[in-house]
Enzyme design. Structure first.
Site, mmCIF file in Angstrom:
data_model
loop_
_atom_site.group_PDB
_atom_site.id
_atom_site.type_symbol
_atom_site.label_atom_id
_atom_site.label_comp_id
_atom_site.label_asym_id
_atom_site.label_seq_id
_atom_site.Cartn_x
_atom_site.Cartn_y
_atom_site.Cartn_z
ATOM 1 N N HIS B 89 0.035 7.961 -0.293
ATOM 2 C CA HIS B 89 0.910 7.266 -1.021
ATOM 3 C C HIS B 89 1.142 5.954 -0.208
ATOM 4 O O HIS B 89 1.078 4.850 -1.038
ATOM 5 C CB HIS B 89 2.124 8.019 -0.977
ATOM 6 C CG HIS B 89 3.427 7.089 -2.018
ATOM 7 N ND1 HIS B 89 3.766 7.733 -3.073
ATOM 8 C CD2 HIS B 89 4.263 6.041 -1.554
ATOM 9 C CE1 HIS B 89 4.639 6.940 -3.577
ATOM 10 N NE2 HIS B 89 4.965 5.988 -2.621
ATOM 11 N N GLU B 90 1.288 5.912 0.927
ATOM 12 C CA GLU B 90 1.618 4.665 1.693
ATOM 13 C C GLU B 90 0.415 3.531 1.682
ATOM 14 O O GLU B 90 0.320 2.436 1.406
ATOM 15 C CB GLU B 90 2.019 4.758 2.991
ATOM 16 C CG GLU B 90 3.729 5.236 3.278
ATOM 17 C CD GLU B 90 4.467 4.747 2.134
ATOM 18 O OE1 GLU B 90 4.330 3.251 2.216
ATOM 19 O OE2 GLU B 90 5.502 5.453 1.656
ATOM 20 N N HIS B 93 -0.045 1.986 -1.726
ATOM 21 C CA HIS B 93 0.584 0.584 -1.762
ATOM 22 C C HIS B 93 -0.371 -0.491 -0.915
ATOM 23 O O HIS B 93 -0.503 -1.363 -1.561
ATOM 24 C CB HIS B 93 1.851 0.762 -1.050
ATOM 25 C CG HIS B 93 2.977 1.413 -1.715
ATOM 26 N ND1 HIS B 93 3.353 1.420 -3.036
ATOM 27 C CD2 HIS B 93 3.722 2.428 -1.277
ATOM 28 C CE1 HIS B 93 4.398 2.058 -3.520
ATOM 29 N NE2 HIS B 93 4.808 2.730 -2.299
ATOM 30 N N HIS B 99 4.606 1.606 -7.710
ATOM 31 C CA HIS B 99 5.022 3.093 -8.020
ATOM 32 C C HIS B 99 4.529 2.864 -9.580
ATOM 33 O O HIS B 99 4.543 2.120 -10.363
ATOM 34 C CB HIS B 99 6.272 3.323 -7.846
ATOM 35 C CG HIS B 99 6.705 3.678 -6.432
ATOM 36 N ND1 HIS B 99 8.109 2.538 -5.908
ATOM 37 C CD2 HIS B 99 6.228 3.936 -5.203
ATOM 38 C CE1 HIS B 99 7.917 2.822 -4.698
ATOM 39 N NE2 HIS B 99 6.954 3.815 -4.289
ATOM 40 N N TYR B 148 8.069 8.424 -8.651
ATOM 41 C CA TYR B 148 9.141 8.708 -8.362
ATOM 42 C C TYR B 148 9.318 10.407 -8.833
ATOM 43 O O TYR B 148 9.033 10.631 -9.909
ATOM 44 C CB TYR B 148 10.387 8.347 -8.724
ATOM 45 C CG TYR B 148 10.634 6.813 -7.758
ATOM 46 C CD1 TYR B 148 9.961 6.361 -7.047
ATOM 47 C CD2 TYR B 148 11.723 6.251 -8.355
ATOM 48 C CE1 TYR B 148 10.073 5.324 -6.146
ATOM 49 C CE2 TYR B 148 11.965 4.860 -7.700
ATOM 50 C CZ TYR B 148 11.116 4.526 -6.488
ATOM 51 O OH TYR B 148 11.482 3.349 -6.060
#
Lengths: 44, 648
Positions: B89-90, B93, B99, B148
């Site tokens: 996930h990071e 980014h 997101h 999220y």
């Protein structure tokens, strides 16, 4: 016997998501986990 | 994020800070392997490139979005962030992804419940218009690992994100693996044409059997069938879920002579890494003497037609189920994988079948724990009750075991809990091992049994044995010999052994998610367990001696000037486009995207002159009329006489 009970360590402490990890760490980052680029004066 | 300047090269330089946990380093490398398997993004240790990602242990998990071109770009993997999905996930980014719920079109798919958001956290629910962020023509993805969860930043017990399609409310927020759309977006953004370590997959659904061929010099053939006499009566990929589909390859040993064989050869494959993992499911319904062998046909200058080399005989008694098998290969030249079935002595009522073959340049998992009737076990095991895997002996000699809470714990109900333990093995072996056990990373992976390895969203967690770690309120080391720090336990078969302390998580995966995808197939769940020595990650990553200087052309690589425009550096700081100019035309705009010409300028000049003239005329006429009216009125008020020329 060396020990009467097996110890179990929960490495997450029940926290399911990275956003919970960040909140528990007291972080209030942009959108929860995004670094703010101050130099450019805008959100990165 | 829109803007090519935010892109990284497809091989991203990284640097591991000394403060990073050893387990985190190991998991980051596993995340990189997933990128290599499923995308064209690769990672390499920083060797002096100007821009690189510096991974450090901050107080949490965070990253910037995209390549900020700041040289050392920080990405934090703090305590509690050492999970593969968090790291992926990071890094998404860092590669330029926001997101999922901040997409421009998000309000068509989810409703943000503003009154349920914790005060002061509303900024976490921003969205970006389509000039800032592109969805890359990929539909909104509830299953994205960048989404999220429904309860993120809530102030009470009600969800902050409500999906417009209710059945997706528990889908959002998955942290298992890349979704198909995550991969599609990444591939589109980085113009990927191939992945780094994937070689081949085949579920035999198409008649071309993925380019596999029947080998020469054999006496029988593998057949593509949807059921076989003697079993199986369905394939593994679909498990009977789709009528009219569900094929596998079958070598029947009912007829023929002892020693008859059939070769099934893969298409030509070109390795990059010199090590591969072959994974497949097989079903043995023949005679115990029938054999399945794995060979490779290697091509080189001395053997232009290929030379066969046997790798392994798949040992396994006939059993009425599809069995998972892994095989490590070490091939460095052009090759084919060859499945060789051989009829053995005795009568047979079936044969050997193959399905869901995957070949990738990765390491194979070492141990398989298959739990039959897993759904029933989840439902019927009492809460706070643990079940243990068999003991597995790693290649390093240490014996370990996994424990699973199928119906959760009282602190985390509805969640599978997963823990790893060192256990005692053979006395003589254990005595010769180093204790406390140094830097062994144990990974527990619940396998998503999708046929294609690239589309699997397996769930995994890793823990690492730190030889310096002590038990709470004790002088004993956590990862010392289980005979010393453990407890004697007894297996169902009466075998006694010692089990050391457990390390793991009570929130491994929700039961609801365990029932999705192909975590359970044919009723069974499969855990893949490995132990890897990661002691080499204890030492610092070398810092390069030379760092690439700032070269003006670097910035220009990210600026595309259109219409033959040329990128130049302005004051060595900003990349700007110098646009093409002709005799009576020129391009302009920050990317030279607009065209103008003398004709355009002349027309503009004439039009503007006429407009100005017309405006001035109107103003003059209005002024004259107004003045005349004004003086006429004044004259009348003061009683003046208006003289007129009566002879005129």
């Amino acid at each position: 016997l060396p020990t009467s009970k097996i110890t179990e360590y929960d490495v997450d402490g029940g926290k399911e998501d990275l956003f919970e990890v960040n909140q528990a760490a007291g972080l209030d980052l942009f959108e929860g986990d995004i670094l703010f680029d101050e130099k450019e004066g805008r959100n990165s | 994020i829109i803007g090519d300047e935010y892109l990284w090269p497809t091989t991203v330089p990284y640097y591991f800070g000394d403060d990073l946990d050893i387990n985190a380093k190991g998991v980051i490398l596993k995340a990189f392997e997933q990128y290599r398997l499923k995308t064209c993004i690769d990672y390499k240790p920083w060797s002096g490139e100007k821009n690189y990602i510096s991974v450090f242990k901050g107080s949490g998990c965070f990253s910037s979005v995209g390549n900020r071109r700041v040289g050392k770009q920080q990405l934090s993997i703090g305590a509690g962030c050492d999970r593969i999905a968090t790291i992926e996930h990071e890094f998404l980014h860092a590669l330029g992804f926001w997101h999922e719920q901040s997409r421009a079109d998000r309000d068509d798919y989810v409703t943000i419940m503003w009154d349920r958001i914790e005060a002061g956290r509303e900024h976490n629910f921003n969205k970006y218009d389509d000039t800032t962020s592109s969805s890359l023509n990929v539909p909104y993805d509830y299953g994205s690992m960048m989404h999220y969860s429904k309860n993120s930043f809530r102030n009470g017990t009600e969800p902050t994100i409500v999906t417009k399609i209710p059945s997706f409310s528990d889908v959002i927020g998955q942290r298992m693996e890349f979704s198909d759309s995550d991969l599609l977006k990444l591939s589109r953004r980085y113009n990927c044409t191939r992945t780094t370590t994937f070689l081949d997959t085949c579920d035999f659904e198409l008649e071309n059997i993925c380019g596999m061929i029947q080998g020469q010099g054999d006496q029988a053939d593998w057949e593509r069938v949807s059921e076989a006499i003697g079993g199986p009566d369905m394939d593994y990929s679909n498990m009977g879920r789709c009528t009219g589909t569900g094929y596998f390859m079958h070598f029947s040993t009912i007829n023929g002579m002892e020693g008859d064989s059939a070769l099934l050869e893969s298409r030509l494959l070109y390795p990059n890494r010199n090590y591969q993992c072959l994974q497949f499911f097989y079903y043995h319904s023949g005679n115990v003497n029938d054999k399945l062998e794995i060979w490779v046909r290697e091509y080189n200058e001395a053997n232009p037609d290929g030379k066969l080399r046997m790798i392994e005989v798949v040992n396994g008694l006939p059993e009425p189920l599809w069995q998972l098998h892994h095989l490590s290969l070490a091939i460095s030249t052009k090759f084919r994988v060859v499945f060789k079935g051989t009829k053995g002595a005795g009568t047979s009522t079936g044969g050997i079948s193959l399905d869901d073959v995957n070949l990738s340049e990765t390491t194979c998992p070492e141990h398989v724990w298959r739990i039959k009737n897993f759904k029933s076990i989840m439902e019927n095991t009492p809460m706070d009750t643990i079940i243990y895997s068999p003991r597995f002996r790693s290649k390093y000699g240490y014996t370990f075991q996994m424990g699973l809470y199928p119906n959760g714990t009282s602190t985390s109900p509805g969640e599978l809990g997963a823990f790893a333990y060192l256990v005692s093995g053979d006395n003589a072996t254990d005595d010769n091992l180093t204790w406390p056990c140094p830097w062994m990373q144990i990974t527990m992976m619940l396998m998503d049994q999708h046929a294609d390895i690239r589309k699997r969203m397996s769930n995994q967690r890793s823990i690492t044995t730190d030889p310096n770690q002590k038990l709470q309120d004790s002088t004993m080391f956590t990862w010392d010999n289980p005979r010393k720090v453990g407890m004697e336990v007894e297996d169902a078969d009466g075998t006694k052994y010692f089990r050391g302390p457990g390390y793991g998580t009570s929130v491994y995966l929700t039961q609801a998610r365990a029932l999705t995808r192909d975590f359970i197939k044919g009723g069974d769940a499969i855990f893949l367990l490995t132990m890897e020595d990661i002691a080499h990650l204890v030492s610092s990553q070398p810092v390069p001696t030379t760092v690439e200087p700032t070269t003006p052309s670097n910035l220009c690589t990210s600026v595309k000037c259109e219409n033959n425009g040329v990128c130049v550096m302005d004051n060595d700081k900003i990349a700007v486009c110098r646009c093409a100019v002709g005799n009576d035309w020129w391009y302009y705009g920050d990317r030279c995207q607009y065209k103008s010409s003398n004709n355009d300028a002349m027309v503009t000049a004439v039009v503007s002159s006429v407009v100005v003239f017309a405006v001035m005329l109107v103003v003059t006429v209005v002024s004259v009329v107004c003045l005349r009216k004004k003086y006429k009125k004044k004259m009348n008020k003061t009683g003046g006489v208006t003289t007129t020329n009566m002879y005129a």
